[in-house]
Design a protein around this motif. Structure first.
Motif, PDB file in Angstrom:
ATOM      1  N   TRP A   3     -45.192  16.245 -12.025  1.00 16.24           N
ATOM      2  CA  TRP A   3     -43.878  15.861 -11.496  1.00 16.24           C
ATOM      3  C   TRP A   3     -43.235  17.089 -10.892  1.00 16.24           C
ATOM      4  O   TRP A   3     -43.564  18.232 -11.231  1.00 16.24           O
ATOM      5  N   ALA A   6     -49.686  18.892 -20.347  1.00 21.50           N
ATOM      6  CA  ALA A   6     -48.257  19.196 -20.248  1.00 21.50           C
ATOM      7  C   ALA A   6     -47.963  20.487 -19.492  1.00 21.50           C
ATOM      8  O   ALA A   6     -47.020  20.556 -18.732  1.00 21.50           O
ATOM      9  N   GLU A  22     -53.863   9.142 -19.291  1.00 22.46           N
ATOM     10  CA  GLU A  22     -54.592   8.570 -20.422  1.00 22.46           C
ATOM     11  C   GLU A  22     -54.956   7.124 -20.123  1.00 22.46           C
ATOM     12  O   GLU A  22     -54.281   6.436 -19.377  1.00 22.46           O
ATOM     13  N   ALA A  23     -56.056   6.684 -20.709  1.00 21.01           N
ATOM     14  CA  ALA A  23     -56.512   5.313 -20.490  1.00 21.01           C
ATOM     15  C   ALA A  23     -55.436   4.354 -20.954  1.00 21.01           C
ATOM     16  O   ALA A  23     -54.722   4.612 -21.905  1.00 21.01           O
ATOM     17  N   GLU A  65     -47.293   2.923 -13.917  1.00 23.09           N
ATOM     18  CA  GLU A  65     -48.464   2.295 -14.527  1.00 23.09           C
ATOM     19  C   GLU A  65     -49.270   1.522 -13.490  1.00 23.09           C
ATOM     20  O   GLU A  65     -50.454   1.279 -13.672  1.00 23.09           O
ATOM     21  N   VAL A  99     -37.083   3.832 -17.891  1.00 20.73           N
ATOM     22  CA  VAL A  99     -37.940   2.679 -18.155  1.00 20.73           C
ATOM     23  C   VAL A  99     -38.597   2.209 -16.862  1.00 20.73           C
ATOM     24  O   VAL A  99     -39.807   1.956 -16.813  1.00 20.73           O
ATOM     25  N   LEU A 126     -41.356   4.673 -15.611  1.00 14.96           N
ATOM     26  CA  LEU A 126     -42.588   4.599 -16.411  1.00 14.96           C
ATOM     27  C   LEU A 126     -43.320   3.283 -16.150  1.00 14.96           C
ATOM     28  O   LEU A 126     -44.553   3.240 -16.151  1.00 14.96           O
ATOM     29  N   ALA A 127     -42.566   2.202 -15.905  1.00 19.25           N
ATOM     30  CA  ALA A 127     -43.217   0.922 -15.613  1.00 19.25           C
ATOM     31  C   ALA A 127     -43.898   0.982 -14.257  1.00 19.25           C
ATOM     32  O   ALA A 127     -45.036   0.537 -14.098  1.00 19.25           O
ATOM     33  N   PRO A 178     -40.867  15.143 -20.580  1.00 17.50           N
ATOM     34  CA  PRO A 178     -41.939  15.343 -21.565  1.00 17.50           C
ATOM     35  C   PRO A 178     -42.891  14.152 -21.630  1.00 17.50           C
ATOM     36  O   PRO A 178     -44.084  14.314 -21.846  1.00 17.50           O
ATOM     37  N   GLU A 179     -42.338  12.941 -21.414  1.00 11.46           N
ATOM     38  CA  GLU A 179     -43.179  11.743 -21.481  1.00 11.46           C
ATOM     39  C   GLU A 179     -44.189  11.752 -20.326  1.00 11.46           C
ATOM     40  O   GLU A 179     -45.366  11.413 -20.516  1.00 11.46           O
ATOM     41  N   LYS A 234     -46.829  14.244 -21.130  1.00 11.16           N
ATOM     42  CA  LYS A 234     -47.715  13.747 -22.181  1.00 11.16           C
ATOM     43  C   LYS A 234     -48.727  12.749 -21.634  1.00 11.16           C
ATOM     44  O   LYS A 234     -49.842  12.649 -22.122  1.00 11.16           O
ATOM     45  N   ARG A 235     -48.305  12.013 -20.612  1.00 15.03           N
ATOM     46  CA  ARG A 235     -49.216  11.024 -20.040  1.00 15.03           C
ATOM     47  C   ARG A 235     -50.130  11.636 -18.983  1.00 15.03           C
ATOM     48  O   ARG A 235     -50.901  10.928 -18.336  1.00 15.03           O
TER      49      ARG A 235
END
Lengths: 470, 177
Positions: free
Chosen positions: B152, B86, B174-175, B122, B115, B118-119, B143-144, B147-148
């Motif tokens: 940014w 973070a 993260e995996a 991936e 949404v 984030l999609a 924050p998301e 966290k991942r």
């Protein structure tokens, strides 16, 4: 450590703060909402049972207990819970302290209980000789000081503030003034002081206390937050134009004139008419500009079909317009004081509670969705926010609520106490039904079972939110 | 790892004049090419700086010069930014590759912009960049992302209404669950 070294470490510290981006979930906001809704239902239950005005005089201890159960137990807790989440959203900075709201809530709730017991003691309904009023004053001052500290530090770190946040700052001055006067009243009524100025303030200061609370704290803060939330939920432009800034200055001016002018007038034994009338004119000007801005937001929105919360917020705004119109008409006819209870009821139930319930319907769904599905978004199929609610089922309860409140206002204006009780029974039923919808949303009861708690998503707790940042 | 080349920065004149060199240091760090390090000359051992630069992926090596001045070598370490998650995500100022995907999310109902971003990320590989246009600062998204483990950076365009955010898929993402 030499000077350069110190300058460097200051820069390092601010650099570190700047690297914590965005806003996380407010941990205790749901507890505030739950406590608020319970107070609101309890207050309406007492009103249905014929407790307080109009079956007792306005200044009777029963009425005062009822008013504080609503203003403190419901509206202030609702607003505090919402502000702990949305002040960070308004200023795009994290809340100063995400753990402090719990002890704050405990202080406020015990303080409220002591205050209610103090009123019962004052009315001779309980004969315990405990110092309820001084205890209430201490705990409520402490609780609201913690609120002011936490939100104040958050806002201070975010200067220069956007317009909605400046409304909140004025609102915080409003609650500071309200609590300041309230604490004086409690100390005088509890026999803790007999200073003549303070006794005089207690005897004549009630309108200022009520204006600072309902007008300064609750209404100005709700106005500020609604500028941002309505723009956000309706995809409308953020307003920071002349009329919005003027609304802010007139509203802040109204609070300042009512509070400072009122307190000065009492201390010098002048009449209160002049400062209160000036404040009323300034306040009506602010409301007119605010109404114009809200109309503009609804018209300039990009989202064609409105969600339930925005449609119901319109009914709350309509209640505010009606209340302002009643103020104007009754001042012109010279019977404002006769009809003040009906106007206060319309402001508290139609405008503030109506807006609160409408926004709760969206906020609870959104925060629950973010807590439950935020961590797995994009990694697996997740429901939409709107899948957590069933609007057609909720809309009839909101409809019943607003109709009941408007009927109740008419009953008070035209002096039909029996009709008022019946209307309150209906608004109570609607409130409980809306609270049940919020409970269902929080427990994901209306989400298709297969996606309700997919692997990796976590089921939210009813009363608190897990913080997403360590 | 090959020995990195160093860019020199002498902040002693600034310090002797009573000035504050933090901004100049961070600017120099931002202009470094991948693999490059920074050789800093200062009038004292700049201890607070070590932590800041370590969170940006630099190891330090300090030695006292004759006359009491200090020379510090900051070298890039390969995997450091991911480890900090973070904290490093938003403070990475080095040049980013061209975005491989653009999204215009300005007319979507919240939280749909978040949404979709984030999609979309991936499907990207580590190091790739996505850019998106939004109609407000994505305060719940940031924050998301951190966290991942993604980097940014973002800000409002000159019109003050469009917010452009770029997301770089972090090495420490993260995996997949």
């Amino acid at each position: 450590m030499n000077a350069s070294d110190r300058a460097l470490s200051d820069a390092v510290a601010s650099e570190r703060n700047a690297t914590l981006p965005g806003v996380s979930l407010s941990r205790w906001t749901m507890s505030y909402f739950a406590a608020g809704l319970m107070s609101f239902a309890l207050a309406q239950g007492l009103m249905v049972a014929g407790y307080g005005y109009p079956h007792a005089p306005v200044e009777a201890p029963e009425t005062l207990a009822l008013v504080h159960l609503i203003a403190l137990g419901w509206l202030s807790l609702l607003l505090c819970g919402a502000l702990f989440q949305f002040v960070p959203v308004l200023v795009a900075k994290p809340l100063h302290d995400n753990a402090m709201p719990l002890p704050t809530l405990v202080c406020l709730l015990i303080g409220l209980l002591a205050l209610l017991l103090g009123f019962l003691q004052l009315g001779g309904q309980i004969s315990l000789s405990l110092p309820f009023f001084p205890v209430a004053a201490t705990l409520l001052v402490l609780g609201f000081t913690l609120v002011l500290w936490n939100l104040g530090r958050t806002l201070w770190a975010a200067r220069p503030l956007p317009l909605p946040a400046r409304f909140v700052v004025t609102g915080l001055f409003g609650i500071a003034g309200t609590v300041f006067l309230g604490a004086i009243f409690a100390l005088v009524l509890g026999g803790a002081t007999s200073h003549p100025h303070l006794i005089e303030l207690t005897a004549r200061g009630v309108p200022i206390h009520a204006i600072a609370g309902l007008g300064g704290w609750l209404t100005l803060t709700a106005m500020g937050v609604s500028y941002r939330l309505l723009a956000m939920f309706m995809l409308a432009p953020e307003l920071d134009r002349l009329s919005s800034r003027l609304a802010f200055h007139l509203g802040s001016g109204a609070l300042a004139v009512a509070f400072v002018g009122g307190v000065v007038a009492i201390c010098f034994e002048w009449r209160l008419d002049f400062p209160l009338l000036t404040a009323a004119l300034l306040g009506l000007g602010a409301l007119a500009l605010y109404g114009k801005d809200m109309l503009f937001l609804y018209r300039a929105r990009k989202r064609r079909t409105l969600e339930l919360n925005s449609r119901m917020a319109a009914f709350a705004l309509l209640s505010l317009v009606l209340a302002a119109a009643l103020v104007v008409v009754t001042i012109a006819r010279g019977d404002l004081s006769t009809h003040a209870p009906a106007i206060v009821y319309l402001v508290a139930f139609g405008w503030l509670s109506g807006l609160g319930l409408a926004k709760l319907y969206k906020i609870v769904a959104f925060l629950t969705w973010l807590e439950c599905y935020g961590p797995v978004l994009g990694k697996m199929p997740t429901p939409r926010v709107q899948d957590l609610v069933v609007e057609p089922r909720a809309v009839k309860w909101f409809g019943l609520y607003f109709l009941a409140v408007w009927a109740g206002t008419a009953a008070l204006l035209f002096d039909y106490p029996g009709v008022f009780r019946a209307a309150t029974a209906l608004s109570l039923i609607a409130t409980v039904a809306i609270a049940m919808q919020l409970f269902r949303t929080r427990r994901l009861r209306d989400v298709e079972h297969a996606t309700a708690v997919a692997a990796g998503a976590r089921r939210p707790r009813l009363l608190w939110s897990l913080s997403r940042q360590a | 790892m090959t020995t990195p080349s160093f860019v020199d920065l002498d902040v002693r004149p600034v310090l002797r004049a009573g000035g504050e060199p933090f901004g100049a240091i961070m600017e120099a760090i931002a202009t470094l090419k991948p693999g490059q390090g920074l050789r800093l000359l200062a009038t004292f051992k700049p201890t607070p700086l070590f932590q800041v630069l370590s969170s940006r992926g630099f190891a330090h090596e300090a030695r006292e010069l004759e006359g009491g001045d200090w020379e510090v070598l900051f070298r890039p370490t390969a995997a450091a930014p991911a480890a900090e998650g973070a904290k490093t995500a938003p403070s990475d100022d080095s040049p980013w590759p061209e975005p491989v995907q653009h999204l215009d999310n300005r007319d979507l109902d919240p939280p749909e912009p978040m949404v979709r971003i984030l999609a979309a990320i991936e499907a990207l590989k580590p190091g790739e960049v996505l850019s998106a246009l939004l109609c407000r600062e994505p305060i719940f998204l940031l924050p998301e992302l951190a966290k991942r483990g993604h980097g940014w950076r973002g800000g409002f365009e000159a019109d003050g209404k469009t917010y452009r955010v770029e997301v770089r898929i972090g090495a420490g993402a993260e995996a997949k669950a």
